[in-house]
Design an enzyme around this catalytic site. Structure first.
Site, PDB file in Angstrom:
ATOM      1  N   ASN A   1     -22.857  59.575  17.040  1.00 21.13           N
ATOM      2  CA  ASN A   1     -22.157  60.486  16.132  1.00 21.13           C
ATOM      3  C   ASN A   1     -22.328  61.918  16.609  1.00 21.13           C
ATOM      4  O   ASN A   1     -23.321  62.273  17.227  1.00 21.13           O
ATOM      5  CB  ASN A   1     -22.667  60.325  14.700  1.00 21.13           C
ATOM      6  CG  ASN A   1     -24.091  60.799  14.549  1.00 21.13           C
ATOM      7  OD1 ASN A   1     -24.340  61.972  14.274  1.00 21.13           O
ATOM      8  ND2 ASN A   1     -25.057  59.894  14.738  1.00 21.13           N
ATOM      9  N   PHE A   2     -21.315  62.749  16.294  1.00 25.64           N
ATOM     10  CA  PHE A   2     -21.304  64.104  16.831  1.00 25.64           C
ATOM     11  C   PHE A   2     -22.257  65.036  16.091  1.00 25.64           C
ATOM     12  O   PHE A   2     -22.683  66.054  16.642  1.00 25.64           O
ATOM     13  CB  PHE A   2     -19.879  64.659  16.836  1.00 25.64           C
ATOM     14  CG  PHE A   2     -19.059  64.118  17.971  1.00 25.64           C
ATOM     15  CD1 PHE A   2     -19.353  64.475  19.280  1.00 25.64           C
ATOM     16  CD2 PHE A   2     -18.021  63.231  17.735  1.00 25.64           C
ATOM     17  CE1 PHE A   2     -18.617  63.969  20.334  1.00 25.64           C
ATOM     18  CE2 PHE A   2     -17.283  62.715  18.785  1.00 25.64           C
ATOM     19  CZ  PHE A   2     -17.575  63.084  20.098  1.00 25.64           C
TER      20      PHE A   2
ATOM     21  N   CYS B   1     -17.370  52.589  17.340  1.00 27.46           N
ATOM     22  CA  CYS B   1     -17.478  51.189  17.763  1.00 27.46           C
ATOM     23  C   CYS B   1     -17.396  50.246  16.567  1.00 27.46           C
ATOM     24  O   CYS B   1     -16.955  49.105  16.696  1.00 27.46           O
ATOM     25  CB  CYS B   1     -18.791  50.966  18.503  1.00 27.46           C
ATOM     26  SG  CYS B   1     -18.955  51.926  20.011  1.00 27.46           S
TER      27      CYS B   1
END
Length: 353
Positions: free
Chosen positions: A143-144, A198
């Site tokens: 995750n960013f 994903c």
């Protein structure tokens, strides 16, 4: 005198074994003997021991990185086995935390290196301590938000950071070096967009292996000081459609809160205790404000729940149908719902406020 000869012989024997293990790597001229010594002296941190992280850790261990610190908050599930190369079915049955399972496998690969497994959720409160002493940080996250946190802590402390991401048949990677390149925040901005994951669109394992291997080779370049051949752009590829593109990194922005203004906003974000939905997993993570005694909690929950436990976590099947996965650092995964209110209610009912 005899003891001195024996000690010298033992040292010579160990040196022969070392040279044999890394002989093919040292024959590669850009690494050689001096580069191998640098690799063995390096401390590398990998954050996230999922698909990318397991491939990276495999390469780092086999190359002889002296100290490998692996950080992950999760445990091994059956759906991980398709692409997360260090795990097997026994890890699933034993409900092993990923870093514990990874350490077990990596020690079989290379018993000469030091491996530090850390079962933890990386937050603004602990990121600097967990990255302390690193020569290099490799991104194996999903995750960013976490990537921007890594970006900020690395640029604050002058540590090279190698980004990687993969989803579906697509992958991206770039190398960010404080003082030399722009940072990930220059490229992404605030990173507020969730995008595909994903868990929502799937992933095939070859793209994971390719991106993680590219991260690993850039890691070796950083460690041995081969800056002249370091990747200078963001590489993007789709292995299913046979498409590859490389985009030059923008220059560091004077207005960037990280590499321009040195404000490091992710390190000041007060998000550690907020419930977070883990995208596509029907799971909410609640980071409690206090450690949890697993034995006491198991005794309390045994009256109403079906329990599975090991030294690292406690899993409770609730009468309501959901599941709690409880960690000693205070984190609880509420599985079976994405409703933050419902998850908080179950947490309060079974764990306490």
């Amino acid at each position: 005198m005899e003891s001195s000869i024996t000690d010298r012989q033992q040292i010579e024997q160990e040196e022969r074994k070392r040279r044999e293990r890394y002989s093919r790597q040292m024959l590669f001229a850009p690494i050689g003997e001096s580069g191998q010594r640098k690799i063995e002296a390096a401390t590398v941190v990998i954050v996230g021991m999922g698909a990318l992280g397991t491939v990276i850790a495999n390469h780092m261990a086999r190359s002889g990185v002296g100290r490998l610190r692996i950080i992950d908050r999760d445990y091994v599930e059956r759906s991980n086995l398709q692409r997360q190369m260090l795990y097997d079915e026994e890890d699933v049955l034993q409900v092993r935390p990923k870093v514990v399972a990874a350490e077990r496998r990596l020690k079989l690969i290379n018993s000469d290196i030091a491996i530090e497994p850390v079962v933890s959720h990386l937050t603004a409160a602990n990121a600097e301590a967990l990255i302390d002493g690193a020569d290099l940080v490799l991104d194996g996250t999903d995750n960013f938000g976490t990537r921007l946190l890594l970006n900020d802590v690395c640029f604050k402390h002058g540590i090279p950071f190698i980004y990687g991401g993969s989803v579906s048949s697509n992958g991206m990677t770039a190398v960010f070096v404080p003082g030399q390149t722009s940072c990930l925040r220059c490229l992404l901005g605030s990173g507020d967009s969730v995008g595909e994951t994903c868990d929502t669109v799937g992933v095939i394992s070859p793209i994971v292996d390719i991106i993680a291997s590219l991260q690993a080779v850039e890691a070796l370049k950083v460690i041995v000081g081969a800056s002249s051949v370091q990747r200078q752009g963001l590489l993007s590829m789709d292995v299913w459609r046979n498409q590859t593109m490389e985009m030059k990194l923008p220059p560091p922005s004077p207005a960037c809160p990280t590499c321009g203004l040195h404000q490091y906003p992710s390190l000041h974000a007060d998000t550690a205790a907020r419930p977070v939905t883990l995208c596509g997993r029907e799971t909410v993570q609640i980071s409690g404000l206090r450690p949890i005694d697993l034995a006491q909690t198991a005794e309390k929950l045994s009256r109403s729940c079906t329990l599975t436990s090991n030294p690292y976590l406690l899993r409770a099947e609730l009468p309501e149908g959901e599941r709690l996965v409880i960690f000693p650092d205070g984190r609880v995964l509420v599985q079976g719902t994405e409703d933050l209110g419902r998850a908080q209610s179950l947490y309060d009912r079974y764990i306490g406020s």
